[in-house]
Design a protein around this motif. Structure first.
Motif, PDB file in Angstrom:
ATOM      1  N   ARG A 106      65.362  22.497  58.256  1.00  0.00           N
ATOM      2  CA  ARG A 106      64.454  22.017  59.300  1.00  0.00           C
ATOM      3  C   ARG A 106      63.705  23.171  59.984  1.00  0.00           C
ATOM      4  O   ARG A 106      63.129  22.993  61.047  1.00  0.00           O
ATOM      5  N   TRP A 107      63.702  24.334  59.364  1.00  0.00           N
ATOM      6  CA  TRP A 107      63.071  25.524  59.946  1.00  0.00           C
ATOM      7  C   TRP A 107      61.597  25.257  60.263  1.00  0.00           C
ATOM      8  O   TRP A 107      60.861  24.688  59.457  1.00  0.00           O
ATOM      9  N   GLU A 149      70.784  20.637  63.397  1.00  0.00           N
ATOM     10  CA  GLU A 149      71.301  19.468  64.111  1.00  0.00           C
ATOM     11  C   GLU A 149      72.368  19.845  65.130  1.00  0.00           C
ATOM     12  O   GLU A 149      72.532  19.160  66.140  1.00  0.00           O
ATOM     13  N   ILE A 150      73.094  20.944  64.859  1.00  0.00           N
ATOM     14  CA  ILE A 150      74.026  21.506  65.834  1.00  0.00           C
ATOM     15  C   ILE A 150      73.732  23.000  65.915  1.00  0.00           C
ATOM     16  O   ILE A 150      73.741  23.695  64.901  1.00  0.00           O
ATOM     17  N   THR A 151      73.468  23.501  67.121  1.00  0.00           N
ATOM     18  CA  THR A 151      73.183  24.921  67.313  1.00  0.00           C
ATOM     19  C   THR A 151      74.140  25.498  68.343  1.00  0.00           C
ATOM     20  O   THR A 151      74.292  24.941  69.435  1.00  0.00           O
ATOM     21  N   GLU A 178      61.437  17.225  72.363  1.00  0.00           N
ATOM     22  CA  GLU A 178      60.675  16.734  71.214  1.00  0.00           C
ATOM     23  C   GLU A 178      61.542  16.551  69.978  1.00  0.00           C
ATOM     24  O   GLU A 178      61.274  15.668  69.150  1.00  0.00           O
ATOM     25  N   HIS A 179      62.575  17.392  69.840  1.00  0.00           N
ATOM     26  CA  HIS A 179      63.439  17.349  68.653  1.00  0.00           C
ATOM     27  C   HIS A 179      64.904  17.402  69.113  1.00  0.00           C
ATOM     28  O   HIS A 179      65.536  18.456  69.057  1.00  0.00           O
TER      29      HIS A 179
END
Length: 308
Positions: A106-107, A149-151, A178-179
């Motif tokens: 998703r970069w 999705e997890i950071t 936004e995301h």
């Protein structure tokens, strides 16, 4: 409830040091967490295990319902940014971002380019020659632009000055809106991040001592100032977590919510009430340790990976 991470009875021991002590908690989808605690509390150890960079002594971790260890499906959906991240000697920020672009599906390169400009990051200089703030910017850019999705942010922004940290906070909130994704933000700058985080997860000496919404956490404690004898009478039976006194005047912080009638009675007695900031609450709570946990925490700093 929709947990993306489930931790059950997680224990990690380094020889005689108990870094994580039978820890259980869930991390919910699309939520910003403050993962907080003192140095040596076990935060970095926990995050290293959740991201499969370390193995537990016992217990179970499930990420997206699966064991993350050697699981490419899971690992490609997570990003772990840490202050002590290592890079090859000849690597430049351009190399680091190119590698991240290949790993994270998703970069967002446009976002990365905008952040590079905002942080004024020199792309061609080797990473080992970057200042601490520039090195922190590399990690922050990867953490945000990965849109994983997890950071996990394990204090990678400590080298940033106040202006750069504000850029990070603003960008994190804007991009999260936004995301949406799940973010675990480990920080000693609790007052700075308190308006970012939706849930508070506090670890102390290897144990979870707080796991709740930020609003509920803020309501856990109250500070009362005034005549010491009057305060003692009014707070009889309540759990006091901090006490200061000067002559007959005392300042006492106690746990528990007050009803409106109780607040009115304290005010009528000439006592001043004030809310306790999230940072004050966590500082007071983590000052309350048993002798056994104090000894364990003191030994944490001698073990690699347990120093935060």
């Amino acid at each position: 409830m929709n947990p993306v991470i489930e931790v059950r009875n997680l224990t990690k021991r380094y020889k005689d040091t108990l870094a994580l002590d039978n820890v259980s908690f869930d991390i919910q989808k699309d939520t910003i967490y403050g993962f907080l605690g003192r140095n040596g509390a076990g935060k970095t150890t926990a995050m290293s295990i959740l991201t499969a960079q370390n193995l537990p002594t016992s217990g179970e971790v499930r990420v997206f319902g699966e064991n993350p260890y050697e699981n490419a499906r899971v690992l490609s959906r997570m990003c772990f940014v840490r202050e002590s991240q290592k890079y090859p000697d000849d690597a430049t920020p351009r190399h680091a971002f190119a590698s991240a672009r290949l790993f994270f599906p998703r970069w967002d390169q446009e976002l990365a380019d905008e952040l590079i400009d905002e942080f004024q990051l020199p792309l061609k200089r080797t990473i080992k020659k970057l200042s601490r703030g520039q090195l922190s910017a590399v990690g922050v850019i990867i953490g945000l632009a990965s849109r994983a999705e997890i950071t996990f942010f394990d204090e990678p922004y400590l080298g940033l000055d106040a202006v750069a940290r504000q850029i990070f906070y603003d960008r994190l909130l804007a991009d999260y809106a936004e995301h949406p994704r799940t973010v675990l933000l480990s920080s000693h700058l609790i007052d700075e991040v308190s308006n970012l985080i939706e849930r508070v997860l506090v670890i102390d000496a290897g144990r979870i001592i707080m796991d709740e919404s930020t609003d509920d956490a803020r309501e856990q404690a109250t500070n009362v100032v005034g005549d010491a004898a009057a305060i003692e009478r009014a707070l009889d039976g309540r759990e006091v977590i901090h006490r200061e006194s000067l002559g007959r005047v005392a300042s006492i912080t106690f746990l528990g919510r007050l009803e409106d009638a109780e607040r009115a009675a304290l005010t009528a007695a000439g006592l001043d009430l004030a809310p306790v900031s999230l940072q004050q609450l966590i500082v007071r709570r983590t000052q309350q340790r048993t002798p056994r946990h104090d000894a364990l925490a003191a030994s944490d700093v001698t073990q690699e990976g347990v120093s935060r």
